[in-house]
Motif scaffolding. Structure first.
Motif, PDB file in Angstrom:
ATOM      1  N   LYS A 129       5.034  11.240   1.576  1.00  8.59           N
ATOM      2  CA  LYS A 129       3.705  11.081   2.194  1.00  8.59           C
ATOM      3  C   LYS A 129       3.506   9.695   2.807  1.00  8.59           C
ATOM      4  O   LYS A 129       2.484   9.440   3.472  1.00  8.59           O
ATOM      5  N   LYS A 141      -9.851   9.876  -8.145  1.00  9.22           N
ATOM      6  CA  LYS A 141      -8.923   8.746  -7.994  1.00  9.22           C
ATOM      7  C   LYS A 141      -9.488   7.640  -7.102  1.00  9.22           C
ATOM      8  O   LYS A 141      -8.887   6.572  -6.965  1.00  9.22           O
ATOM      9  N   GLU A 151       3.257   9.635   6.713  1.00 13.00           N
ATOM     10  CA  GLU A 151       2.019  10.260   7.185  1.00 13.00           C
ATOM     11  C   GLU A 151       0.826   9.319   6.979  1.00 13.00           C
ATOM     12  O   GLU A 151      -0.034   9.182   7.851  1.00 13.00           O
ATOM     13  N   TRP A 152       0.789   8.677   5.809  1.00 15.71           N
ATOM     14  CA  TRP A 152      -0.272   7.708   5.522  1.00 15.71           C
ATOM     15  C   TRP A 152      -0.296   6.594   6.581  1.00 15.71           C
ATOM     16  O   TRP A 152      -1.342   6.286   7.165  1.00 15.71           O
ATOM     17  N   ILE A 184      -1.601   7.767  10.028  1.00 14.75           N
ATOM     18  CA  ILE A 184      -3.058   7.962  10.132  1.00 14.75           C
ATOM     19  C   ILE A 184      -3.737   6.677  10.601  1.00 14.75           C
ATOM     20  O   ILE A 184      -4.522   6.668  11.541  1.00 14.75           O
ATOM     21  N   LEU A 220      -8.890  -2.066   2.279  1.00 18.45           N
ATOM     22  CA  LEU A 220      -8.193  -1.153   1.380  1.00 18.45           C
ATOM     23  C   LEU A 220      -9.143  -0.382   0.475  1.00 18.45           C
ATOM     24  O   LEU A 220      -8.746   0.590  -0.163  1.00 18.45           O
ATOM     25  N   TRP A 231       1.618   7.707  -6.063  1.00 13.93           N
ATOM     26  CA  TRP A 231       0.542   8.675  -6.320  1.00 13.93           C
ATOM     27  C   TRP A 231       0.790  10.025  -5.642  1.00 13.93           C
ATOM     28  O   TRP A 231       0.421  11.073  -6.172  1.00 13.93           O
ATOM     29  N   CYS A 232       1.368   9.989  -4.448  1.00 16.20           N
ATOM     30  CA  CYS A 232       1.420  11.216  -3.626  1.00 16.20           C
ATOM     31  C   CYS A 232       2.842  11.658  -3.312  1.00 16.20           C
ATOM     32  O   CYS A 232       3.031  12.704  -2.689  1.00 16.20           O
ATOM     33  N   ARG A 260      -6.396  -7.001  -7.176  1.00 18.16           N
ATOM     34  CA  ARG A 260      -5.287  -7.834  -6.656  1.00 18.16           C
ATOM     35  C   ARG A 260      -5.810  -8.954  -5.772  1.00 18.16           C
ATOM     36  O   ARG A 260      -5.347 -10.086  -5.847  1.00 18.16           O
ATOM     37  N   VAL A 265       2.002   2.208  -3.480  1.00 16.96           N
ATOM     38  CA  VAL A 265       1.036   2.953  -4.297  1.00 16.96           C
ATOM     39  C   VAL A 265       0.901   4.388  -3.792  1.00 16.96           C
ATOM     40  O   VAL A 265       0.854   5.340  -4.580  1.00 16.96           O
ATOM     41  N   VAL A 266       0.886   4.570  -2.478  1.00 17.67           N
ATOM     42  CA  VAL A 266       0.811   5.924  -1.910  1.00 17.67           C
ATOM     43  C   VAL A 266       2.028   6.741  -2.356  1.00 17.67           C
ATOM     44  O   VAL A 266       1.896   7.901  -2.756  1.00 17.67           O
ATOM     45  N   TRP A 299      -6.390  13.511  -0.584  1.00 18.30           N
ATOM     46  CA  TRP A 299      -4.989  13.627  -0.996  1.00 18.30           C
ATOM     47  C   TRP A 299      -4.812  13.670  -2.514  1.00 18.30           C
ATOM     48  O   TRP A 299      -3.905  14.321  -3.018  1.00 18.30           O
ATOM     49  N   CYS A 300      -5.620  12.902  -3.210  1.00 21.05           N
ATOM     50  CA  CYS A 300      -5.356  12.692  -4.645  1.00 21.05           C
ATOM     51  C   CYS A 300      -6.490  13.190  -5.540  1.00 21.05           C
ATOM     52  O   CYS A 300      -6.378  13.142  -6.761  1.00 21.05           O
ATOM     53  N   VAL A 315       0.844  -1.198   0.000  1.00 16.02           N
ATOM     54  CA  VAL A 315       0.000   0.000   0.000  1.00 16.02           C
ATOM     55  C   VAL A 315       0.882   1.252   0.000  1.00 16.02           C
ATOM     56  O   VAL A 315       0.620   2.216  -0.726  1.00 16.02           O
ATOM     57  N   TRP A 345      -7.042  -2.695  -5.422  1.00 11.82           N
ATOM     58  CA  TRP A 345      -6.968  -3.672  -4.321  1.00 11.82           C
ATOM     59  C   TRP A 345      -7.966  -4.800  -4.494  1.00 11.82           C
ATOM     60  O   TRP A 345      -7.672  -5.962  -4.185  1.00 11.82           O
ATOM     61  N   TRP A 404      -8.320   3.639  -7.030  1.00  6.17           N
ATOM     62  CA  TRP A 404      -7.713   3.081  -5.804  1.00  6.17           C
ATOM     63  C   TRP A 404      -8.427   1.778  -5.414  1.00  6.17           C
ATOM     64  O   TRP A 404      -7.791   0.748  -5.178  1.00  6.17           O
TER      65      TRP A 404
END
Lengths: 218, 218
Positions: free
Chosen positions: A128, B128, A131-132, A135, B111, A123-124, B139, A119-120, B123-124, A116, B136, B132
């Motif tokens: 980030k 998106k 921080e993800w 959370i 997810l 994308w970001c 997968r 992918v974060v 965030w995105c 995960v 998941w 996202w």
């Protein structure tokens, strides 16, 4: 009977849970390291994908069966090797132990794992990723701390180690790695300190695994 | 004995799993809807947070206990109301049924759920969120389809409904909602078609819940 074979990665918290359960029940096993980093992720090899199509560790070969997913593996060990137990006898306490294990297994951990994060990062931006992870670990631990107010003794459920502790112990590694403020979670912190005194948690620690790099060894 | 009380949201796949299990075991219960949308999310109210500090549905009040997390609730029902069963008798098949349930519960679902979508949107960008969720679910289903090649009969594990099917059925709603290409997953598609013929899956369907908006009713 053949020794069980555990496909494991030293830092994977799901592998770590199964290592704790195997050690707690006194079961000897052979470690087969699967690096989630090297070779673009050895869990994606055709050979390992045949064992676990989800391309995740751990995978345990035991009693001729190929088992995956950490909690189902631990439930299997509990059903086939019940002593010492990792679930209480009382059905409500069993449900509470499993509830806590799932707060880690189905919330905190999957949302902060490497796949995960990748992918974060894409994308970001890589900055980030921390921080993800924070959370979700923070949200999970905030709820868990409240749950533990009602269930905890020395450990998550009273004074015996259960599947809840097996799930909680390894998650702390990720919480610390992503700099989660643990001062907000005094019960979790106290239980984890207690857990790390236990031989099963010491034996399962990443720093004692054969695939731990030299510089991180205990 | 008092009827169980289920805190539920019609579209929540975790609530839906418990509704299937209760219906499968022929247990009558009272539904108390918790909207994850209205009032900024009713699961965040002080009253509900006291029941489930994780602020998630479902929550089941049964036998004087307050239980959360869908799979632990189903395991509790299985231990206290074993017939009809939702787990096979054989320990390896039990592990396989739980493994499939966890592929949904601890990978695909967390997810792609609403709370995670909210952060991804922030965030995105909201455009998106679908992408996202598709990553998941795709997968998870890619791995699950491979697992099912070895375990499936009419259902996920042979020809009897298990906890694996209870987890899989509701996930299809999210897969369709996020436009996952289900033609890649013929075994999953065939099993789900079979499941939706069963009365327990019909009774648990979102379209039949008291909190389902009029325009979405069956």
């Amino acid at each position: 009977m053949a020794r069980p074979i555990l496909y494991t990665y030293f830092r994977s918290s799901a592998s770590w849970r199964v290592r704790v359960a195997l050690a707690y029940k006194g079961l000897e096993y052979e470690s087969r390291p699967i690096s989630l980093i090297k070779d673009g992720g050895q869990q994606k090899s055709a050979e390992y994908t045949a064992l676990n199509p989800l391309q995740q560790v751990p995978c345990l070969i035991i009693d001729g069966a190929t088992l995956t997913q950490s909690l189902p593996i631990i439930e299997y060990l509990e059903e086939t090797r019940p002593n010492p137990p990792l679930l209480p006898k009382d059905p409500v306490l069993r449900a509470k132990a499993r509830q806590i294990a799932e707060i880690i297994n189905a919330f905190t951990q999957p949302l902060s794992n490497l796949a995960v994060q990748a992918v974060v990062g894409e994308w970001c931006g890589n900055d980030k990723k921390g921080e993800w992870a924070r959370i979700w670990i923070d949200r999970g631990f905030t709820g868990l701390e409240k749950v533990l107010e009602k269930t905890a003794g020395k450990y998550c459920i009273g004074d015996e180690i259960t599947i809840a502790d097996v799930a909680l112990g390894p998650q702390i590694f990720n919480a610390n790695r992503f700099k989660v403020d643990m001062t907000k979670f005094p019960i979790i912190s106290r239980i984890v300190e207690e857990l790390y005194k236990h031989e099963a948690f010491k034996a399962a620690d990443p720093s004692r695994q054969p695939d731990c790099p030299e510089e991180l060894r205990a």
